[in-house]
Design an enzyme around this catalytic site. Structure first.
Site, mmCIF file in Angstrom:
data_model
loop_
_atom_site.group_PDB
_atom_site.id
_atom_site.type_symbol
_atom_site.label_atom_id
_atom_site.label_comp_id
_atom_site.label_asym_id
_atom_site.label_seq_id
_atom_site.Cartn_x
_atom_site.Cartn_y
_atom_site.Cartn_z
ATOM 1 N N CYS A 107 -1.926 1.811 -4.976
ATOM 2 C CA CYS A 107 -2.781 1.533 -3.816
ATOM 3 C C CYS A 107 -3.178 2.829 -3.125
ATOM 4 C CB CYS A 107 -2.090 0.578 -2.841
ATOM 5 S SG CYS A 107 -0.398 1.005 -2.432
ATOM 6 N N GLY A 108 -3.428 3.845 -3.923
ATOM 7 C CA GLY A 108 -3.879 5.111 -3.380
ATOM 8 C C GLY A 108 -2.834 5.787 -2.511
#
Length: 295
Positions: A89-90
């Protein structure tokens, strides 16, 4: 230059990865819609509940006697760090951990050196990050997102409230990602305990100009309202983080899918060039052999 077999293998691998990232993006989008609806419905309620508490407690002496408003010299600190259970998720989890570390270094460096800073982790990624750094981590509520509900978050809030009231902690703060939109999450650091009244002057002025009729008694309202507001504050933070996580994962998987597409273009170009070179080489060998035989 890589062989045709190696290039074909890389193309197949990237193509498979692209299909996975596309599927994860779709799953994140579906979860985001539900999470976004939940936080949009929660925000007005949490805001009005906080305003009500500020208005009622501004002119109430009983509010000042609450154990949740006692200000003490800060010796022991609890940070409630809200992250996700999974990655991909970055920079979602990294940003929260960095923000919490910044809070510790800027506000509670002395307490941290004495080992008086404890982390209450909601989400596995935060627990793992702080455990690696040697912090004392409370993992009782680490699996909150596995079955997210108000009851689960309420238990965590009540635990922190009870320990603050008993003097085990002198301050409790929450670090989390606030959901703005799919591509943007805002890091928030909020003090949960002791309770800090927002804009006390304006609130006190309003309260002094209005005569309230309390039903039931003022004591019952204050006693019920303060704990409920604290629980809602933590629940709202968890819902914000949940929506932010799905938004961050959706954005990350969309970018990964685009990158896989660009890589596929480059690999197919390399494959075509390699194949053309091999064909040209074979033709040259055939022509060379034919000329040799003719000579």
């Amino acid at each position: 230059m890589a062989s045709l077999k190696e290039v074909r293998s890389r193309i197949a691998s990237v193509n498979s990865t692209q299909q996975i990232t596309k599927a994860m993006k779709m799953v994140a989008a579906a979860k985001l819609r539900r999470a976004q609806d939940a936080i949009i419905q929660m925000r007005p309620y949490a805001q009005k509940l906080g305003e009500m508490l500020g208005t009622v407690s501004a002119g109430a002496e009983l509010a000042g006697e609450s154990p949740y408003k006692r200000v003490r010299a800060v010796e022991r600190v609890l940070l409630i760090v809200v992250t996700s259970d999974r990655g991909l998720c970055g920079a979602f989890n990294t940003n929260v951990v960095k923000a919490a570390l910044t809070v510790i270094s800027e506000r509670y460096a002395d307490q941290a050196r004495r080992g008086n800073v404890e982390i209450l982790a909601i989400g596995k990624k935060g627990a793992e990050a702080f455990a690696r750094r040697g912090f004392k981590v409370n993992t009782t509520y680490i699996d909150t997102f596995a079955s997210l509900s108000f009851g689960r978050v309420r238990a965590a809030a009540e635990d922190a409230m009870q320990r603050f009231a008993s003097g085990q902690y002198d301050v409790v703060e929450i670090v989390y990602n606030e959901f703005k939109n799919v591509a943007t999450q805002i890091i928030r650091v909020e003090q949960m305990l002791p309770i800090v009244s927002t804009s006390p002057n304006s609130t006190r002025t309003k309260a002094s100009n209005v005569n309230y009729i309390f039903e039931p008694s003022e004591e019952e309202i204050i006693t019920e309202l303060i704990p409920k507001t604290l629980k809602i504050q933590l629940y709202k933070a968890v819902l914000e983080s949940n929506a932010s996580e799905h938004g961050a994962r959706m954005t990350a998987m969309d970018k990964a899918t685009e990158n896989a597409g660009e890589l596929l273009k480059e690999l197919r170009l390399v494959y075509n060039r390699t194949r053309q070179a091999a064909i040209t080489k074979e033709i040259l060998e055939i022509v060379g052999g034919a000329e040799a035989l003719a000579g």
